[in-house]
Scaffold this active site. Structure first.
Site, mmCIF file in Angstrom:
data_model
loop_
_atom_site.group_PDB
_atom_site.id
_atom_site.type_symbol
_atom_site.label_atom_id
_atom_site.label_comp_id
_atom_site.label_asym_id
_atom_site.label_seq_id
_atom_site.Cartn_x
_atom_site.Cartn_y
_atom_site.Cartn_z
ATOM 1 N N GLU A 115 0.805 -1.216 0.000
ATOM 2 C CA GLU A 115 0.000 0.000 0.000
ATOM 3 C C GLU A 115 0.843 1.274 0.000
ATOM 4 O O GLU A 115 0.329 2.371 -0.255
ATOM 5 C CB GLU A 115 -0.926 0.025 1.228
ATOM 6 N N GLU A 146 7.821 -21.646 7.587
ATOM 7 C CA GLU A 146 7.881 -20.770 8.754
ATOM 8 C C GLU A 146 8.822 -21.299 9.823
ATOM 9 O O GLU A 146 9.212 -20.574 10.734
ATOM 10 C CB GLU A 146 6.497 -20.587 9.360
#
Length: 333
Positions: A115, A146
């Site tokens: 963004e 992960e």
């Protein structure tokens, strides 16, 4: 890494009792005992029959849960502010802001990073989101990703991490190896490190220079940390990116004067921002934007400072992009 279907624990297990992560020696029992100590994984017996309630009642309970998140964030505002000031100081020297996480946490980092270019006209290389397993992990689980500190270090090395960069490790549990590995590796390279988690006394916060522990408590659905923990992480990431950009002069007051007009909506917003900042007529605004290649900040300076487009560009360059400083320079000449 975690599944997109809401398996938000920090590692996977196979039928043999191992965690399923390559090279891991941690047994299922050990992992289960570890998760049992986390408030984000705690079971809430008072909600054990929530599935029997009316939809509106479940919505009411969930909404009530969500209202507790801003208060949890508020408790850590001094620490958040200190981390932001340190980030802005390094970015002002040319450093980058890099988020690193797995599963939901990683996706939130990628979202915040993506963004920044349209909102603040940053280059995509200035704010970066790393997710364990790479871009495909945004929509599909990459098993075991992960659980690897080494993968995090390799991802950062690929970016040629520097001492002016800031790395934000994100993990609801605060024990995700990928996030911890990113912070540990970045700190060893001299970069600024921030550890954002939703449990107290987390390994992630301990590994980072700035530990931000937003303790949101047990979830409505046991262990579903895309809920309150995810909301808390989103709020803090909003603060980190937005306030850092404010400190870097990417705004004028509360106006997004560095907005990138890449579509019709943003072009209309650009003209509205220039109007709010200057009070100029539509004709003056169009002329200023034409003279500054559509750059909102430059157009505002051209109008308020009474200078041409080239001068506006020069003054903003000399003031490191800070519009108020550029306007002060005009008024003192």
């Amino acid at each position: 890494m975690t599944s997109t279907t809401d398996a938000n624990t920090d590692s996977t297990t196979d039928s043999t009792g191992s965690t399923g992560a390559p090279g891991s020696s941690q047994t299922y029992g050990e992992l289960r005992a570890q998760l049992a100590t986390l408030t984000t994984e705690a079971f809430r017996p008072e909600l054990a029959e929530i599935d029997r309630l009316a939809t509106q009642e479940i919505a009411r309970i969930m909404n009530g849960e969500d209202t507790t998140v801003p208060a949890a964030v508020a408790e850590r505002l001094p620490q958040i502010a200190a981390a932001i000031d340190a980030t802005a100081e390094r970015m002002a020297r040319g450093g980058r802001l890099i988020y690193a996480g797995a599963g939901t946490a990683g996706r939130l980092g990628v979202l915040d990073a993506s963004e920044c270019p349209p909102t603040f006209n940053t280059d995509p290389s200035e704010v970066i989101g790393l997710i364990a397993g790479g871009p495909s992990a945004m929509v599909t689980a990459v098993e075991g990703a992960e659980d690897s500190k080494e993968l995090a270090a390799a991802d950062l090395d690929a970016l040629k991490l520097g001492a002016d960069d800031t790395v934000v490790g994100i993990s609801a549990s605060g024990r995700t190896p990928y996030a911890i590995g990113a912070v540990e590796h970045a700190r060893a390279q001299g970069a600024l490190t921030i550890g954002l988690s939703c449990n107290g006394d987390s390994a992630l916060a301990a590994a980072a220079e700035h530990g931000l522990e937003i303790v949101t408590g047990p979830e409505l659905l046991t262990g579903s940390t895309r809920l309150k923990a995810g909301t808390a992480q989103k709020l803090v990431l909003n603060m980190i990116s937005t306030i850092t950009m404010v400190r870097l002069g990417k705004t004028y007051g509360n106006l997004m004067v560095d907005v990138r007009a890449s579509n019709e909506k943003l072009r209309a917003r650009s003209r509205h921002i220039v109007s709010l900042a200057t009070g100029a007529s539509d004709a003056e605004i169009e002329a200023a934007l034409a003279a500054t290649d559509g750059e909102v900040k430059n157009a505002i300076l051209a109008i308020l400072g009474g200078v041409d487009g080239a001068t506006a560009t020069r003054l903003l360059t000399e003031s490191d992009g800070h519009l108020r400083s550029a306007l002060a320079a005009v008024r003192t000449t």
